[in-house]
Design a protein around this motif. Structure first.
Motif, PDB file in Angstrom:
ATOM      1  N   SER A  39     -11.672 -24.975  18.537  1.00  0.00           N
ATOM      2  CA  SER A  39     -11.070 -23.725  18.875  1.00  0.00           C
ATOM      3  C   SER A  39     -11.856 -23.135  17.826  1.00  0.00           C
ATOM      4  CB  SER A  39      -9.779 -24.693  18.394  1.00  0.00           C
ATOM      5  OG  SER A  39     -10.125 -25.069  16.989  1.00  0.00           O
ATOM      6  N   GLN A  45     -13.326 -19.126  22.522  1.00  0.00           N
ATOM      7  CA  GLN A  45     -12.448 -18.284  22.685  1.00  0.00           C
ATOM      8  C   GLN A  45     -12.256 -17.014  23.549  1.00  0.00           C
ATOM      9  OE1 GLN A  45      -9.943 -18.929  21.110  1.00  0.00           O
ATOM     10  NE2 GLN A  45      -9.519 -20.315  19.434  1.00  0.00           N
ATOM     11  N   LEU A  46     -13.673 -15.967  23.484  1.00  0.00           N
ATOM     12  CA  LEU A  46     -13.512 -15.101  24.548  1.00  0.00           C
ATOM     13  C   LEU A  46     -13.485 -16.106  26.220  1.00  0.00           C
ATOM     14  CD1 LEU A  46     -16.156 -13.819  22.462  1.00  0.00           C
ATOM     15  CD2 LEU A  46     -14.031 -12.647  22.924  1.00  0.00           C
ATOM     16  N   ALA A  50      -9.776 -14.289  24.454  1.00  0.00           N
ATOM     17  CA  ALA A  50     -10.097 -13.515  23.067  1.00  0.00           C
ATOM     18  C   ALA A  50      -9.697 -12.674  22.503  1.00  0.00           C
ATOM     19  CB  ALA A  50     -10.717 -14.209  22.126  1.00  0.00           C
ATOM     20  N   ARG A  63      -6.654  -9.823  28.093  1.00  0.00           N
ATOM     21  CA  ARG A  63      -6.312  -9.651  26.711  1.00  0.00           C
ATOM     22  C   ARG A  63      -5.340 -10.292  25.484  1.00  0.00           C
ATOM     23  NH1 ARG A  63     -11.712 -12.354  25.882  1.00  0.00           N
ATOM     24  NH2 ARG A  63     -13.225 -12.023  27.679  1.00  0.00           N
ATOM     25  N   SER A  67      -4.114 -13.834  24.510  1.00  0.00           N
ATOM     26  CA  SER A  67      -4.708 -14.119  23.418  1.00  0.00           C
ATOM     27  C   SER A  67      -3.340 -14.696  21.990  1.00  0.00           C
ATOM     28  CB  SER A  67      -5.481 -12.706  22.212  1.00  0.00           C
ATOM     29  OG  SER A  67      -4.348 -11.737  22.310  1.00  0.00           O
ATOM     30  N   LEU A  70      -3.578 -18.842  22.412  1.00  0.00           N
ATOM     31  CA  LEU A  70      -5.156 -19.101  21.810  1.00  0.00           C
ATOM     32  C   LEU A  70      -4.762 -19.250  20.283  1.00  0.00           C
ATOM     33  CD1 LEU A  70      -7.546 -17.373  23.556  1.00  0.00           C
ATOM     34  CD2 LEU A  70      -6.496 -19.428  24.301  1.00  0.00           C
ATOM     35  N   HIS A  71      -5.642 -19.984  19.306  1.00  0.00           N
ATOM     36  CA  HIS A  71      -5.125 -20.301  17.979  1.00  0.00           C
ATOM     37  C   HIS A  71      -6.858 -20.783  16.912  1.00  0.00           C
ATOM     38  CE1 HIS A  71      -1.145 -20.335  18.575  1.00  0.00           C
ATOM     39  NE2 HIS A  71      -1.267 -19.498  17.939  1.00  0.00           N
ATOM     40  N   GLY A  72      -6.754 -20.261  16.258  1.00  0.00           N
ATOM     41  CA  GLY A  72      -7.728 -20.805  15.487  1.00  0.00           C
ATOM     42  C   GLY A  72      -7.954 -22.001  14.657  1.00  0.00           C
ATOM     43  N   ASN A 112      -0.933  -6.872  19.070  1.00  0.00           N
ATOM     44  CA  ASN A 112      -2.243  -6.967  19.888  1.00  0.00           C
ATOM     45  C   ASN A 112      -2.877  -5.298  19.248  1.00  0.00           C
ATOM     46  OD1 ASN A 112      -2.431  -9.280  18.899  1.00  0.00           O
ATOM     47  ND2 ASN A 112      -2.249  -9.788  20.886  1.00  0.00           N
ATOM     48  N   TRP A 128     -13.018 -10.908  16.256  1.00  0.00           N
ATOM     49  CA  TRP A 128     -12.139 -11.359  17.370  1.00  0.00           C
ATOM     50  C   TRP A 128     -11.063 -11.660  16.964  1.00  0.00           C
ATOM     51  CZ3 TRP A 128     -11.291 -17.043  17.360  1.00  0.00           C
ATOM     52  CH2 TRP A 128     -12.192 -17.424  16.988  1.00  0.00           C
ATOM     53  N   VAL A 130      -6.996 -13.190  17.628  1.00  0.00           N
ATOM     54  CA  VAL A 130      -6.339 -14.850  18.443  1.00  0.00           C
ATOM     55  C   VAL A 130      -4.933 -14.876  17.003  1.00  0.00           C
ATOM     56  CG1 VAL A 130      -8.019 -15.230  20.115  1.00  0.00           C
ATOM     57  CG2 VAL A 130      -7.456 -17.273  17.506  1.00  0.00           C
TER      58      VAL A 130
END
Length: 206
Positions: A39, A45-46, A50, A63, A67, A70-72, A112, A128, A130
């Protein structure tokens, strides 16, 4: 106090179907990315959507939507999931699931768009992006409209809780690594979309 959850598991699913779907989508995507590179891996992610502030990624419109799911890292997922689980449900009940979905998704997309535009113009080292934060702040924006202009829909304890969350969120937004422009853009979008819906759907349960 509208931000205390009394519902059982089954009633939560019945009352808040779109919020439940969002929670599931975020978890599923987190697991997919985690097991396909990690993650916090930019390439993973991309691959799954992302946002990036460089071409060709910033011109790929999908995206700006993908995005949001998605989570980092686990901590990022946890805090956004907690906000969805606890804070967001009252707005789904007030708006109804379809209008709530429109507000949530448009807030996330606009957050975003503004975020990417800001980072491009500022020549930031952010590469990037997310997270569901822009959309969640859109929910906060809608709730703020209610607190300010539909006071009969929110008790005083809930207003104080919301104001505290917004102040804490504003401070938190400017910490390193946080996409403050997505938060700001999402909140503004949610606030105005709720006000617009109120006028478009006069006579409804709003």
């Amino acid at each position: 106090m509208i931000f205390i959850r009394y519902e059982s598991y089954k009633s939560y699913l019945r009352y808040y179907p779109f919020t439940s779907l969002l929670l599931l989508a975020n978890l599923v995507m987190f697991l997919i990315v985690t097991f396909d590179g990690g993650s916090n891996n930019v390439y993973a992610q991309l691959k799954y959507g992302a946002l990036a502030v460089v071409e060709p990624f910033k011109s790929e419109w999908w995206r700006y939507f993908a995005s949001m799911f998605l989570h980092g890292g686990l901590e990022h997922l946890f805090f956004n999931s907690f906000a969805l689980l606890v804070i967001a449900p009252p707005l789904e009940r007030i708006l109804g699931s379809i209008r709530y979905a429109v507000l949530y998704l448009l807030s996330g997309v606009m957050g975003n768009v503004l975020s990417v535009s800001y980072y491009v113009q500022s020549s930031s080292d952010v590469i990037w992006l997310v997270g569901a934060s822009g959309a969640i702040y859109g929910v906060y924006g809608g709730l703020l409209y209610i607190a300010l202009f539909q006071q009969n829909k929110m008790d005083e304890s809930s207003k104080k809780t919301l104001y505290t969350l917004l102040i804490m969120g504003a401070v938190f937004s400017f910490m390193p690594g946080i996409g403050w422009m997505a938060h700001f853009g999402g909140a503004i979008t949610g606030f105005f979309i709720y006000g617009l819906m109120l006028r478009l759907f006069k006579g409804s349960r709003m």
